[in-house]
Write a protein that holds these residues in place. Sequence first.
Motif, PDB file in Angstrom:
ATOM      1  N   ILE A   1       0.814  -1.213   0.000  1.00 39.94           N
ATOM      2  CA  ILE A   1       0.000   0.000   0.000  1.00 39.94           C
ATOM      3  C   ILE A   1       0.850   1.266   0.000  1.00 39.94           C
ATOM      4  O   ILE A   1       0.346   2.354  -0.234  1.00 39.94           O
ATOM      5  CB  ILE A   1      -1.026   0.043   1.145  1.00 39.94           C
ATOM      6  CG1 ILE A   1      -0.334  -0.050   2.482  1.00 39.94           C
ATOM      7  CG2 ILE A   1      -2.068  -1.048   0.999  1.00 39.94           C
ATOM      8  CD1 ILE A   1      -1.260   0.375   3.594  1.00 39.94           C
ATOM      9  N   ASN A   2       2.130   1.151   0.275  1.00 37.84           N
ATOM     10  CA  ASN A   2       3.009   2.310   0.089  1.00 37.84           C
ATOM     11  C   ASN A   2       4.435   1.837  -0.144  1.00 37.84           C
ATOM     12  O   ASN A   2       4.703   0.642  -0.128  1.00 37.84           O
ATOM     13  CB  ASN A   2       2.931   3.272   1.274  1.00 37.84           C
ATOM     14  CG  ASN A   2       3.086   2.551   2.598  1.00 37.84           C
ATOM     15  OD1 ASN A   2       3.663   1.469   2.658  1.00 37.84           O
ATOM     16  ND2 ASN A   2       2.569   3.130   3.654  1.00 37.84           N
TER      17      ASN A   2
ATOM     18  N   GLY B   1       6.872   5.094  -5.409  1.00 41.09           N
ATOM     19  CA  GLY B   1       5.430   5.253  -5.454  1.00 41.09           C
ATOM     20  C   GLY B   1       4.736   4.231  -6.333  1.00 41.09           C
ATOM     21  O   GLY B   1       3.518   4.173  -6.356  1.00 41.09           O
ATOM     22  N   ALA B   2       5.512   3.410  -7.060  1.00 45.49           N
ATOM     23  CA  ALA B   2       4.868   2.508  -8.007  1.00 45.49           C
ATOM     24  C   ALA B   2       5.217   1.036  -7.794  1.00 45.49           C
ATOM     25  O   ALA B   2       4.333   0.206  -7.662  1.00 45.49           O
ATOM     26  CB  ALA B   2       5.198   2.915  -9.433  1.00 45.49           C
TER      27      ALA B   2
ATOM     28  N   VAL C   1       2.691  -0.924  -5.742  1.00 43.30           N
ATOM     29  CA  VAL C   1       1.980  -0.076  -4.796  1.00 43.30           C
ATOM     30  C   VAL C   1       0.562   0.164  -5.319  1.00 43.30           C
ATOM     31  O   VAL C   1       0.367   0.808  -6.341  1.00 43.30           O
ATOM     32  CB  VAL C   1       2.708   1.259  -4.599  1.00 43.30           C
ATOM     33  CG1 VAL C   1       1.943   2.131  -3.613  1.00 43.30           C
ATOM     34  CG2 VAL C   1       4.123   1.019  -4.108  1.00 43.30           C
ATOM     35  N   VAL C   2      -0.404  -0.409  -4.630  1.00 43.45           N
ATOM     36  CA  VAL C   2      -1.815  -0.226  -4.983  1.00 43.45           C
ATOM     37  C   VAL C   2      -2.559   0.110  -3.687  1.00 43.45           C
ATOM     38  O   VAL C   2      -2.949  -0.788  -2.939  1.00 43.45           O
ATOM     39  CB  VAL C   2      -2.415  -1.499  -5.627  1.00 43.45           C
ATOM     40  CG1 VAL C   2      -3.852  -1.251  -6.068  1.00 43.45           C
ATOM     41  CG2 VAL C   2      -1.577  -1.956  -6.806  1.00 43.45           C
ATOM     42  N   PRO C   3      -2.736   1.396  -3.402  1.00 45.74           N
ATOM     43  CA  PRO C   3      -3.224   1.765  -2.068  1.00 45.74           C
ATOM     44  C   PRO C   3      -4.663   1.344  -1.774  1.00 45.74           C
ATOM     45  O   PRO C   3      -4.979   1.050  -0.634  1.00 45.74           O
ATOM     46  CB  PRO C   3      -3.112   3.292  -2.052  1.00 45.74           C
ATOM     47  CG  PRO C   3      -2.740   3.728  -3.412  1.00 45.74           C
ATOM     48  CD  PRO C   3      -2.355   2.546  -4.210  1.00 45.74           C
ATOM     49  N   ASP C   4      -5.508   1.293  -2.770  1.00 41.11           N
ATOM     50  CA  ASP C   4      -6.911   1.026  -2.487  1.00 41.11           C
ATOM     51  C   ASP C   4      -7.217  -0.464  -2.613  1.00 41.11           C
ATOM     52  O   ASP C   4      -6.917  -1.085  -3.628  1.00 41.11           O
ATOM     53  CB  ASP C   4      -7.786   1.833  -3.454  1.00 41.11           C
ATOM     54  CG  ASP C   4      -9.263   1.657  -3.144  1.00 41.11           C
ATOM     55  OD1 ASP C   4      -9.630   1.873  -1.985  1.00 41.11           O
ATOM     56  OD2 ASP C   4     -10.019   1.293  -4.054  1.00 41.11           O
TER      57      ASP C   4
ATOM     58  N   ASN D   1      -9.978  -2.085  -3.005  1.00 41.87           N
ATOM     59  CA  ASN D   1     -10.882  -2.479  -4.087  1.00 41.87           C
ATOM     60  C   ASN D   1     -10.175  -2.498  -5.435  1.00 41.87           C
ATOM     61  O   ASN D   1     -10.506  -3.302  -6.297  1.00 41.87           O
ATOM     62  CB  ASN D   1     -12.091  -1.547  -4.138  1.00 41.87           C
ATOM     63  CG  ASN D   1     -13.037  -1.846  -3.003  1.00 41.87           C
ATOM     64  OD1 ASN D   1     -13.653  -2.891  -2.973  1.00 41.87           O
ATOM     65  ND2 ASN D   1     -13.101  -0.948  -2.042  1.00 41.87           N
ATOM     66  N   THR D   2      -9.202  -1.611  -5.600  1.00 47.56           N
ATOM     67  CA  THR D   2      -8.402  -1.639  -6.823  1.00 47.56           C
ATOM     68  C   THR D   2      -7.530  -2.890  -6.830  1.00 47.56           C
ATOM     69  O   THR D   2      -7.351  -3.525  -7.870  1.00 47.56           O
ATOM     70  CB  THR D   2      -7.547  -0.374  -6.941  1.00 47.56           C
ATOM     71  OG1 THR D   2      -8.379   0.758  -6.750  1.00 47.56           O
ATOM     72  CG2 THR D   2      -6.883  -0.275  -8.296  1.00 47.56           C
TER      73      THR D   2
END
Lengths: 318, 512, 289
Positions: B29-30, B193-194, B218-221, B223-224
């Motif tokens: 997430i980060n 960030g990626a 990195v995929v913070p959400d 649901n995504t």
Amino acid sequence: MLSPGYVARRVLHALVVLAVVAVVTFFIVRLAPGGPAALADPALRDAERAVIEARLGLNDPLPVQFLKFVGNAVRGDLGQSFLFGTPTTQVIASRLGNTLILAGAALTLTLLVAVPLGTLSGLRPHSWLDRLVSFISVVVLAVPVFWLGLILIIALAVLRPVLPAGGMYTTGMEGNLVDLLRHLLLPAVVLASASIAELLRYTRSSVRSAAKLDHVRTARAKGLPQRTVHVRHVLKNALIPVVTVIGLQLPRLVGGAAVTETIFAWPGMGRLSVEAALGRDYPLILGVTLVVAAAVVLFNLLIDLVYPLIDPRIRTDG
Amino acid sequence: MKRTLMTLGLALAAGLAGAQSNILQLPLINDPILNPLIAPDLGSILVNKVLFPGLVRPDENLQPVPDLAKSWTVTNGGLVYTFALRDDVRWHDGKPFTADDVVYTFKTAADPKSGSRLASDFSSIKSVEARGKYTVRFTLSRPFAPFLILLGHNAGILPKHLLEGKDLSSNTAFNRQLPIGTGPFKVSRVVPGASVTLEANKDYYGAAPKLAGITFKVVPDLNTQVAQLRSGQLDWVTLEPSNLASVQNVPNIAIKQANAVQHYLVFFNLKNPLFTAPKVREAMQYAVNRKAIIDGILKGYADYPTGTIPTALRTYYDKSIKPITYNPAQALKLLAQAGWKPNARGTLVNAKGEPFKFTLIVDKGNATREQSALAVQQDLKKIGMDVTLQTLEFGTLVRDYLIPGKYDANLIWWTTPPDPDQYSFYATGQDNNEASWSNARADSLLKRGRETVDPVARKNIYNAYQRLTMQDPPVLVLYYPKELQAISKDLTGVPDLGIRDALRYTERFQLR
Amino acid sequence: MAELATTRAYLAQAPAQRSWRRLRRDPVALGSAATLVLVVVFAFLGPVVRPVDPDVLDLARQLAPSTLAQPLGTDESGRDVLVRLMLGGRISLMVGLFAVLVSVSVGTLVGALAGFYGGWLAGLLMRVTDGILALPAFFLSVLTLTFFGPGLVPLVLVIGLTSWMGLARLVRGEVLKFREEQYVEAARALGSHDSRVLFRHVLPQILPTLIVNASVGISTAILAESALSFLGLGIQPPSASWGNMLSGAQNYFYTAPRLALYPGVLILITVLATNLLGDAVRDATDPTD
């Protein structure tokens, strides 16, 4: 046309604005309850907590911390990010480019769609095109951004997988332009949707009122071809407010894309600002705020300086 | 022009094939911090598990088995641990791994001034020294039974030749860009960030890695993350029970549950006279319908609790203890014995007519915990307690309410290493004993438990402790959650462990 | 500057009666107004007609389908969706309304102060206005809400306090303009107070713009609440708002899409009707059309 006094005054104003931003943000952030994420772990022992506080420089009295911050900031040093452990400027630099790509794409999309459509419907008020365009733009303005984003992801990435569901690059294809464009399309559309609708409305109404201006009527009465009247007189007058509206959209595109960037896992400033806020990363919050504000102030400054050049009615000595 | 556009359009729609061959894709997430001693969050810990092996790693029963150490002996009544290290290990930069690296790592880890977040795990180390190139000897200041478990937990070994004499936290070239470990995969590319991309380490000392690489994205959400899992951009996502619906009945996704060494609980602040009587806290266990919470909110992905030792610690958990089940009548009986009786309006009052009134705080933003808190509040209201629910941002909750002890009740959770040692959580006066619970017998059991090396004797001690916490509950334990994983069916070779520990075995992972 | 240019058009104001007549004949205006009345009735009277506890969990009846007793079924915690939509609407509408109230009050006050008093005070006020305009409003909201905690009052304040700047500039411009016009000079000579000038002369002049601003403000606030809910900073559960219901429904997009559909559609029609009504008011008061 641009007197040195005018330019100097504008630049001074811009600096004052930045100072206001810095002071307001610093004190909002530091007077609030809670503390940096590093301290929010309940499993930390008291001694570990003390070490972290000392390392983050949180033990000085607040005014001292503020003076230190100002002193460093003037020299271009915005401190170390608590979350990243690297200089704040470096963290921001690593994200700014991505945001500019997204914001640039959204802005381009906005201009390409909104200005021609808005002009057309402004020139032909109450035509079917005008009605359709106005209807679509009010509907788009009424849709929550994250809803739109999620629906697009589910429709175009999960149920009919034609586009990727977020991210900037496919694994192993970093730097590939086509791959980047594929990832860029959905977030740019989502980010641009509200701007398109807004700019459309402005362009339409300013074209409409420009078409009614006296000298435009005169030009028409003189029998100049319709097309020439439109391009030379109407558009020129109509585009001045449009430039302003773009200026007003800028803060949203650069710093306010938090929701879009979160949904689409786009590593930009918007997402970074949310991370900074949630993690109570004081230096990073200040850094992001200042950089975004500086970008906006700079853009407005440019607009202020350009106005007198494109519109001689605006005097620069006022 | 038109043709170029069409080609571009086709390429955009179809994507370019063959981009991801045999590369495992996992979410973060980060951005992670790539140093196990200072890693602050779960994401960083996960990446570090792959990059930095420890001396030992946990097997499927969470017991330590050899990793960088070939074998070990424990002598002097549990005070001296001697490890024989592998002699065929090389760092990702090609330098040989030796005992000096181990000594450096633990000297730094045990020193809180270094910024180490593992200092309390290793505060029992009196000295650590190299005895030859491939032998390390630890001497402890007191016998400390969890020592081996902790070695296999977060303590990845760091390269002395790159880090000695440098400040851990500010060494961003290492922590953020190019960490050097000994694991089956090494960092090949970091995009801030990626993503963090790892490639197989050809010189890995164990079995050759089967994957070509691992990309942490990195995929913070959340649901995504689920959307990416469904569209094949991720292979493995750890879920909340509320996300379960979105991955059920998807052909290529399997749902797996793993044991998590966690207990979710409600702290009752014992500095508040409302809660001091053990009978009151015992009554809470009857008053709250924990079965309904587990079934309804956790969708069944949790075990029913008996005390503070979670079922995941199979070796120490005492199955024979009878759980306390939902029984509001029994709760009212116990409360009456403690002096709280319902008045005419059904509100619980004491002899002076004062109501049983308090505020329950919970961190905001996590649906599972918010709903659990709501359920607790409603159950306690049913027996006449006046409970106000307050949601707070997690950082504020911890710093301004929990740590200073300014709260009545707090729903929170503990994640512990896979060891029953709960001394720092429940012994009198310890830093993490936020409820200020104090029980002399528990103190003595917890102290003996961490000092007893013999497994059978140790099990008896913790079983006694577990039984004790049913009568004088330090906290109201709500459930032991399972870790919920949604995994692409293409991924095989994953051991039956939670994601943290499973990532100690990435060389075995395989993608079809 | 441009704002002034576009608003100048509204200022040569049509007589109020003519505008009102026009408005009454505009089907879009009528339809929007009727929709808004319905939404308000739904949100404020609905819960009175349907006195169901919106927060009580029923873990045995999660995601239950529609029945006679629960026409819209239950949500992920077994709560009645219909009553939550009503109460959520109440909150969302209140966020919109109060945020606009804050924004209009602050904007008018700052603009009027800067206009009437001028000098260093005007300079300071307008620099602060510029400063806040330069900040991304959404980020400022995120920041303030993470730090001071979310909730109805902070939400209203944050949304209101980040959206008054355009109005302040407008009011100031009008005040300056009117101060130079003779009849105001005359009114002042007769001993009229600044506040009287403001309420008698300035505000009536900008009323149409004010109405349009307010309608945009209400919809912006409702949408902002939903976006903040997505980040966990909107109205906090168990209290319902359309924003947090929509954001909570994300987990059930694949299995119970109706949970996302209801609040989404309500937000959409409310915002749509508000905007259309605002546009209609502007058109009706535009003398050049």
